[in-house]
Design a protein around this motif. Structure first.
Motif, short mmCIF file in Angstrom:
data_model
loop_
_atom_site.label_atom_id
_atom_site.label_comp_id
_atom_site.label_asym_id
_atom_site.label_seq_id
_atom_site.Cartn_x
_atom_site.Cartn_y
_atom_site.Cartn_z
N LYS A 69 0.81 -1.22 0.00
CA LYS A 69 0.00 0.00 0.00
C LYS A 69 0.85 1.27 0.00
O LYS A 69 0.35 2.35 -0.32
N TYR A 70 2.15 1.16 0.34
CA TYR A 70 2.99 2.35 0.35
C TYR A 70 3.33 2.83 -1.06
O TYR A 70 3.82 3.95 -1.24
N LEU A 71 3.06 1.99 -2.07
CA LEU A 71 3.25 2.43 -3.44
C LEU A 71 2.32 3.59 -3.77
O LEU A 71 2.67 4.50 -4.52
N GLU A 72 1.10 3.57 -3.19
CA GLU A 72 0.12 4.61 -3.47
C GLU A 72 0.57 5.98 -2.97
O GLU A 72 0.22 7.01 -3.54
N THR A 73 1.32 5.99 -1.87
CA THR A 73 1.78 7.26 -1.31
C THR A 73 3.16 7.66 -1.83
O THR A 73 3.77 8.61 -1.34
N GLY A 74 3.64 6.91 -2.83
CA GLY A 74 4.90 7.26 -3.47
C GLY A 74 6.13 6.98 -2.63
O GLY A 74 7.21 7.50 -2.92
N GLU A 75 5.99 6.13 -1.60
CA GLU A 75 7.14 5.82 -0.73
C GLU A 75 7.93 4.65 -1.32
O GLU A 75 8.06 3.59 -0.73
N VAL A 79 9.35 0.92 0.14
CA VAL A 79 8.97 -0.37 -0.44
C VAL A 79 10.21 -1.15 -0.86
O VAL A 79 10.32 -2.36 -0.62
N ALA A 80 11.18 -0.46 -1.45
CA ALA A 80 12.41 -1.13 -1.88
C ALA A 80 13.15 -1.71 -0.68
O ALA A 80 13.61 -2.87 -0.71
N GLN A 81 13.27 -0.92 0.40
CA GLN A 81 13.96 -1.43 1.58
C GLN A 81 13.16 -2.56 2.23
O GLN A 81 13.72 -3.57 2.66
N PHE A 145 10.47 -4.05 -7.15
CA PHE A 145 11.18 -3.64 -5.95
C PHE A 145 11.66 -4.83 -5.12
O PHE A 145 12.64 -4.73 -4.39
N GLY A 146 10.97 -5.96 -5.23
CA GLY A 146 11.35 -7.14 -4.45
C GLY A 146 12.31 -8.08 -5.14
O GLY A 146 12.51 -9.21 -4.70
#
Length: 583
Positions: A69-75, A79-81, A145-146
């Protein structure tokens, strides 16, 4: 006070200048930093006013996840970490972290795109109803990212007919479903303890104290009182405040007042619902409730774990799952799985905690960043040490967060990193036999050495990792055949070993953190008395102390977890479920 002889000796040798870094708070972030710094040869003391891993770190959704869900907020950085740390934990803690295939029900094809774009560009309103197009884009990004240290398959999007075969009780209102992989952690409280234990093993100059109360701060010296009334004091070069939702209160005591935390409450319930657990087939359902909030349900140790709420709150000492939250959960899964029955009589346990999130003006708590920071307050008159506060973060990223802060501390102490933790196994994950052939060899060898059945050796390997070998080889007045009333998969020998070797102070440490007996709903009053009897003999408790410890556990379970102990377990003996295939 229960300490191993080695730790007792360390405290007796504690001198005025022996400690480089004091860490206040032994949750996941504090414990992770303690291990990392100890590995670099930094003499650390970690203290907590309660048990290791007993606060917020004991109240997660028990997921090790990248944060879709952090993809939606541009974080994207978070997400990568997070996906990297998820993959590393699957390798470094395989005894308690395992893959979790996750199903997302999709109710439209295009809905939510514009709302997601607004959120991506900083809107503080919650995004609503993600359609198949949006979910497909999100899952592709998630796979990207994963990809570092990848250990699990990529996602797939399936149409309604196949989705309903995969999830037979799902509402017919869906149009499709997405399947991707994250991970779950079976024993988060135990992993926190293992990080502390690893830190103590790594550096003979490091110390740990649970149930240590800060009683005085004066001219750079901090004094703590232990449960037996004894006190110790230290004059650290640097203090790390890892107290989670208590950070601002601790900083005030340290003479470094702050307003860093704007916590939210997250609650969960566990259902004794075998039909639901079977139908999930090892999957988690990650879904949007009718009000737009994200919910989840999956098999946790044979029970169905349902969560989570996200409510602004600020009293971490008195937090529990309340009636409106319970009703919210039940209504949400009734709507999602309409052919199954859900009622309060299925609830065997509930829990709640305050997430130590940074103060935020977001109107929707779910939009508050789960990223972390470590602001530092420089020394002032009367406080010769700097204070570093560990703000925010999430369970999954503790190792990376610890590494960042450890590097800052090392620089401050003019030292260099000597060892990376990136591929360093934790606790019972050391030398863990990951492949089937290695696992069978370990089980058969351990069974032969200890005289237990191979099936039992495998069960203990799954519960404690390779630490099970030490448990089974230790001298004990109890045999492995002496099992707990109401929890036949646990032996008195296990309890005795834990009480003598794992820094237990209270009975609740055993049943709620070193084991999962309480949350599994396996405790009975008779079984609790048996555990207390073992602890009494191991720790030298008086009869009065033992009775008090029993009453305290009964009270805690009733007040904070909605569990009333009776003569029989709250939950049925869980079926053994295989780990999901990764193909």
């Amino acid at each position: 006070m229960s300490m191993t002889p080695d730790l007792q000796q360390r405290f007796s040798n504690l001198g005025e200048n022996d400690i480089d870094v004091l860490i206040i708070g032994a949750g996941i972030n504090g414990a992770g930093l303690f291990r990392d710094l100890s590995l670099q040869g930094v003499n650390c003391l970690i203290v907590d006013k309660a048990d290791f891993g007993s606060g917020t770190s004991a109240a997660p959704s028990r997921l090790i996840h990248g944060g879709l869900k952090y993809l939606e907020t541009g974080e994207f950085g978070l997400v990568a970490q997070s996906t990297l740390e998820r993959n590393l934990l699957l390798k470094n803690a395989p005894h308690c972290v395992e893959p979790l295939p996750t199903f997302i029900p999709v109710f439209s094809w295009t809905r939510g795109i514009w709302a997601a774009i607004r959120t991506l560009f900083g809107s503080k309103t919650a995004p609503r109803s993600r359609g198949a197009v949006l979910i497909k884009i999100g899952l592709r990004l998630y796979d990207f990212f994963g990809s570092r240290d990848q250990v699990m398959p990529r996602h797939r999007l399936i149409l309604k007919k196949q989705a309903r075969r995969e999830m037979p009780h799902i509402t017919p209102a869906i149009v499709a479903g997405g399947i991707y992989y994250d991970a779950k952690i079976s024993r988060p409280e135990r992993l926190v303890y293992e990080l502390v234990s690893d830190g103590l093993d790594a550096n003979a100059g490091s110390l740990a104290a649970n149930f240590a109360t800060l009683t005085a701060v004066s001219e750079g010296r901090l004094t703590f009182r232990q449960p037996d009334g004894r006190e110790f004091s230290v004059a650290p070069k640097l203090v790390v405040n890892a107290a989670g939702p208590w950070i601002d209160q601790v900083n005030t005591l340290l003479g470094a007042p702050s307003r860093l935390i704007g916590g939210t409450k997250g609650s969960h319930i566990l259902l004794d619902h075998p039909e639901l657990v079977r139908s999930l087939n090892g999957h988690m359902i990650y879904f949007e409730a009718d009000d737009g909030r994200i919910c989840l349900v999956y098999d946790y140790l044979g029970l169905a774990l349902v969560g989570s709420t996200d409510i602004p709150a600020g009293d971490p000492d008195n937090v529990c799952c309340e009636e409106p939250e319970t009703e919210y959960f039940l209504e949400s899964i009734r709507s999602l799985l309409p052919t199954l029955r859900f009622d309060r009589d299925q609830i065997v346990y509930s829990y709640s905690g305050i997430r130590p999130l940074p103060a935020s003006d977001a109107t929707a708590p779910g939009l508050i960043s789960r990223d972390h920071s470590a602001p530092m307050k420089e020394p002032e008159d009367g406080r010769p040490f700097p204070v570093v506060s560990l703000v925010g973060g999430k369970w999954t990223t503790f190792r990376g967060f610890a590494e960042e802060v450890a590097d800052t501390v090392l620089s401050r102490l003019q030292r260099r990193r000597s060892q990376s933790t990136r591929y360093l196994a934790i606790g019972g994950g050391k030398a863990f036999p990951a492949a089937a052939e290695q696992r069978n060899a370990w089980i058969n060898d351990t069974a032969a050495r200890s005289g237990v059945a191979a099936e039992r050796a495998g069960e203990l390997l799954g519960r404690y990792g390779t630490t099970a070998a030490s448990l089974l080889s230790s001298a004990s007045s109890y045999s492995d055949e002496q099992r707990l009333t109401g929890a036949a998969r646990y032996s008195l020998r296990e309890i005795d070993w834990i009480a003598r070797n794992e820094l237990v102070v209270h009975l609740s440490d055993i049943v709620m953190r070193r084991t999962t007996l309480a949350i599994e709903g396996r405790l009975t009053l008779e079984g609790l008395r048996e555990i207390a009897g073992v602890a009494e003999a191991a720790l030298g408790w008086s009869a009065e102390r033992t009775a008090s410890e029993i009453q305290e556990v009964v009270s805690q379970l009733s007040r904070f977890h909605g569990q009333t102990l009776t003569g029989k377990p709250a939950a049925a003996e869980p079926e053994k479920t295989p780990r999901p295939a990764l193909g």
